[in-house]
Design a protein around this motif. Structure first.
Motif, PDB file in Angstrom:
ATOM      1  N   ASP A  81       0.846  -1.195   0.000  1.00 24.05           N
ATOM      2  CA  ASP A  81       0.000   0.000   0.000  1.00 24.05           C
ATOM      3  C   ASP A  81       0.878   1.240   0.000  1.00 24.05           C
ATOM      4  N   GLY A  82       0.300   2.337  -0.452  1.00 27.46           N
ATOM      5  CA  GLY A  82       1.057   3.594  -0.439  1.00 27.46           C
ATOM      6  C   GLY A  82       0.376   4.634  -1.303  1.00 27.46           C
ATOM      7  N   PRO A  83       0.844   5.888  -1.210  1.00 26.99           N
ATOM      8  CA  PRO A  83       0.205   6.981  -1.949  1.00 26.99           C
ATOM      9  C   PRO A  83       0.545   6.974  -3.446  1.00 26.99           C
ATOM     10  N   VAL A 141       0.893 -10.603  -5.623  1.00 32.55           N
ATOM     11  CA  VAL A 141       1.349  -9.336  -5.073  1.00 32.55           C
ATOM     12  C   VAL A 141       0.267  -8.343  -5.452  1.00 32.55           C
ATOM     13  N   LEU A 142      -0.383  -7.779  -4.449  1.00 33.72           N
ATOM     14  CA  LEU A 142      -1.474  -6.831  -4.696  1.00 33.72           C
ATOM     15  C   LEU A 142      -1.033  -5.454  -4.232  1.00 33.72           C
ATOM     16  N   GLU A 143      -1.226  -4.458  -5.081  1.00 32.60           N
ATOM     17  CA  GLU A 143      -0.876  -3.101  -4.653  1.00 32.60           C
ATOM     18  C   GLU A 143      -2.082  -2.196  -4.711  1.00 32.60           C
ATOM     19  N   GLY A 144      -2.151  -1.275  -3.745  1.00 29.98           N
ATOM     20  CA  GLY A 144      -3.293  -0.357  -3.702  1.00 29.98           C
ATOM     21  C   GLY A 144      -3.220   0.561  -2.501  1.00 29.98           C
ATOM     22  N   ARG A 145      -4.379   0.754  -1.856  1.00 32.20           N
ATOM     23  CA  ARG A 145      -4.430   1.656  -0.698  1.00 32.20           C
ATOM     24  C   ARG A 145      -4.909   0.940   0.564  1.00 32.20           C
ATOM     25  N   ASP A 146      -5.597  -0.197   0.382  1.00 38.68           N
ATOM     26  CA  ASP A 146      -6.240  -0.855   1.528  1.00 38.68           C
ATOM     27  C   ASP A 146      -5.981  -2.362   1.549  1.00 38.68           C
ATOM     28  N   ILE A 147      -4.933  -2.806   0.877  1.00 35.33           N
ATOM     29  CA  ILE A 147      -4.734  -4.259   0.754  1.00 35.33           C
ATOM     30  C   ILE A 147      -4.431  -4.888   2.119  1.00 35.33           C
ATOM     31  N   GLN A 175      -7.698  -3.973   4.690  1.00 36.39           N
ATOM     32  CA  GLN A 175      -9.049  -4.478   4.446  1.00 36.39           C
ATOM     33  C   GLN A 175      -9.119  -5.757   3.615  1.00 36.39           C
ATOM     34  N   VAL A 176      -8.316  -5.818   2.571  1.00 34.61           N
ATOM     35  CA  VAL A 176      -8.498  -6.915   1.611  1.00 34.61           C
ATOM     36  C   VAL A 176      -7.889  -8.214   2.162  1.00 34.61           C
ATOM     37  N   PHE A 177      -6.634  -8.159   2.582  1.00 38.75           N
ATOM     38  CA  PHE A 177      -5.983  -9.321   3.198  1.00 38.75           C
ATOM     39  C   PHE A 177      -5.291  -8.891   4.491  1.00 38.75           C
ATOM     40  N   PRO A 178      -6.071  -8.540   5.511  1.00 41.11           N
ATOM     41  CA  PRO A 178      -5.441  -8.047   6.756  1.00 41.11           C
ATOM     42  C   PRO A 178      -4.623  -9.109   7.473  1.00 41.11           C
ATOM     43  N   ASP A 179      -4.847 -10.410   7.164  1.00 41.27           N
ATOM     44  CA  ASP A 179      -4.126 -11.459   7.893  1.00 41.27           C
ATOM     45  C   ASP A 179      -2.807 -11.872   7.250  1.00 41.27           C
ATOM     46  N   THR A 180      -2.508 -11.326   6.082  1.00 40.71           N
ATOM     47  CA  THR A 180      -1.221 -11.731   5.496  1.00 40.71           C
ATOM     48  C   THR A 180      -0.073 -11.170   6.344  1.00 40.71           C
ATOM     49  N   PRO A 181       0.985 -11.961   6.537  1.00 41.84           N
ATOM     50  CA  PRO A 181       2.121 -11.422   7.307  1.00 41.84           C
ATOM     51  C   PRO A 181       3.015 -10.513   6.452  1.00 41.84           C
ATOM     52  N   TYR A 182       2.741 -10.455   5.157  1.00 40.26           N
ATOM     53  CA  TYR A 182       3.630  -9.696   4.257  1.00 40.26           C
ATOM     54  C   TYR A 182       2.963  -8.398   3.810  1.00 40.26           C
ATOM     55  N   LYS A 183       3.180  -7.358   4.605  1.00 44.59           N
ATOM     56  CA  LYS A 183       2.546  -6.068   4.309  1.00 44.59           C
ATOM     57  C   LYS A 183       3.613  -4.988   4.242  1.00 44.59           C
ATOM     58  N   PHE A 184       3.575  -4.211   3.170  1.00 45.91           N
ATOM     59  CA  PHE A 184       4.540  -3.124   3.026  1.00 45.91           C
ATOM     60  C   PHE A 184       3.804  -1.822   2.779  1.00 45.91           C
ATOM     61  N   LEU A 241      -6.379   5.345   3.158  1.00 44.37           N
ATOM     62  CA  LEU A 241      -4.980   4.929   3.041  1.00 44.37           C
ATOM     63  C   LEU A 241      -4.305   5.145   4.391  1.00 44.37           C
ATOM     64  N   THR A 242      -3.843   4.064   4.979  1.00 43.33           N
ATOM     65  CA  THR A 242      -3.156   4.155   6.273  1.00 43.33           C
ATOM     66  C   THR A 242      -2.339   2.885   6.490  1.00 43.33           C
ATOM     67  N   PHE A 243      -1.586   2.841   7.588  1.00 39.25           N
ATOM     68  CA  PHE A 243      -0.856   1.616   7.931  1.00 39.25           C
ATOM     69  C   PHE A 243      -0.730   1.545   9.443  1.00 39.25           C
ATOM     70  N   ASP A 244      -0.364   0.351   9.941  1.00 37.32           N
ATOM     71  CA  ASP A 244      -0.164   0.204  11.382  1.00 37.32           C
ATOM     72  C   ASP A 244       1.113  -0.599  11.629  1.00 37.32           C
ATOM     73  N   GLN A 245       1.270  -1.090  12.855  1.00 35.60           N
ATOM     74  CA  GLN A 245       2.538  -1.756  13.216  1.00 35.60           C
ATOM     75  C   GLN A 245       2.698  -3.115  12.554  1.00 35.60           C
ATOM     76  N   THR A 246       1.652  -3.617  11.883  1.00 33.18           N
ATOM     77  CA  THR A 246       1.802  -4.907  11.196  1.00 33.18           C
ATOM     78  C   THR A 246       2.498  -4.739   9.832  1.00 33.18           C
ATOM     79  N   TYR A 247       2.716  -3.492   9.441  1.00 37.96           N
ATOM     80  CA  TYR A 247       3.365  -3.213   8.145  1.00 37.96           C
ATOM     81  C   TYR A 247       4.871  -3.011   8.315  1.00 37.96           C
TER      82      TYR A 247
END
Ligand code: DC
Length: 226
Positions: free
Chosen positions: A13-15, A130-136, A139-148, A196-202
Motif C-alpha cells: 500500500d502507499g500513496p 502481489v497486490l498493490e493499492g491503498r487498503d490491501i 481491508q483486503v488481506f489483513p491477515d497476510t504477514p507480508y505487508k509493506f 490509506l493508512t498503515f499500522d505496526q503490522t506493516y
C-alpha cells in the motif's frame, strides 16, 4: 490427503506516484505469483462514470450505473491480471490524471469498494499474488504477514508522476501535477471507508533514496526472513 500450502499474498500500500506498480510487478515475477494492480480496477469504474457523463463524486448518481457494472479480471500471459470493463481490456484508457481523479472519487463509494474487494479476494485466494493499492493490508488481506507501506517524499512523488506523464506525451505542467496528486492524496487518506493508512503490522519502506531494485531486494529479504 495433503493439505495444499496457503497461497503467498503480499500487500503493498502507499500513496500516488511512489512507484508501487513497478515494484509490485517486479516482486511478483521474482516470487512467481500473479500481480494485481487494484488501482486499475477503481480506474475502470472511474472511466465508466466518465463515459456515462456522471459526476464521479456524486454518490447517488452513481448508483444506477453500479447495478449493471461489469468489471472483471483476466490473467494475461505476463502473469498480471488485466482489468476488463464491459468485456474490454481498458489498460490503454485508464492512465490519465482525469481518470485517476475519477477513480479516487468513485473509490469513496462503499458499494464500489465492496465489489472490487470481493473480486480481489476471489482472484488472489487461489493463486496468491502481489497486490498493490491503498487498503490491501488493512481491508483486503489483513491477515497476510507480508505487508509493506511504500512511501517517498512528496516532491519525489510529484516529479516521478510528472516525468511519467511527459513520457506518455501528456500536456500537463508540473504545478498541475502537484495539485492533482496532492488532491488525490488528501481524498485517499481522508475518506471514511478504508482510508490509506498503515499500522505496526506493516513494514515501512521509504523509497525516497532507493532504486526500484533496492526496494524489491528489501521486500524479498523481509519476506524470506518470516
Ligand atoms: O494506484 P492508482 O493511482 O492507480 O489508484 C487510483 C485511485 O484508486 C486512487 O487514487 C484511490 C483508488 N484506490 C483505492 O481506493 N483503493 C485501492 N486499493 C487502489 C486504488
Amino acid at each position: 490427503m495433503t493439505k495444499s500450502p496457503p497461497s503467498l499474498i503480499v500487500a503493498i500500500d502507499g500513496p500516488s506516484g511512489v512507484g508501487k506498480s513497478t515494484v509490485a510487478r517486479r516482486l511478483a515475477k521474482q516470487l512467481e505469483v500473479p500481480y494485481l494492480d487494484t488501482g486499475a480496477m477503481y480506474r475502470a469504474v472511474g472511466l465508466k462514470a466518465l463515459q456515462e457523463r456522471l459526476d464521479p463524486a456524486d454518490q447517488i448518481s452513481l448508483e444506477p450505473m453500479l447495478e449493471g457494472l461489469d468489471v472483471r479480471l483476466q490473467r494475461a500471459s505476463d502473469g498480471a491480471f488485466h482489468v476488463l470493463l464491459d468485456g474490454e481490456d481498458v489498460e490503454q484508457h485508464i492512465r490519465t490524471e482525469k481518470v485517476g481523479a475519477a477513480a479516487s472519487a468513485v473509490a469513496t463509494h462503499r458499494q464500489v469498494r465492496q465489489q472490487m474487494v470481493t473480486l480481489q479476494r476471489r482472484c488472489a485466494e487461489q493463486l496468491g499474488g502481489v497486490l498493490e493499492g491503498r487498503d490491501i493490508g488493512t481491508q483486503v488481506f489483513p491477515d497476510t504477514p507480508y505487508k509493506f507501506f511504500l512511501d517517498a517524499k512528496p516532491e519525489v512523488r510529484y516529479r516521478r508522476r510528472y516525468l511519467q506523464l511527459q513520457e506518455q506525451g501528456r500536456d500537463i505542467s508540473y504545478d498541475q501535477v502537484v495539485e492533482e496528486v496532492s488532491e488525490r492524496d488528501r481524498r485517499d487518506r481522508g475518506r471514511e471507508d478504508s482510508p490509506l493508512t498503515f499500522d505496526q503490522t506493516y513494514t515501512l519502506v521509504d523509497a525516497t533514496d532507493l532504486t526500484v531494485d533496492e526496494v524489491v531486494a528489501e521486500m524479498v529479504l523481509q519476506i524470506r526472513q518470516r
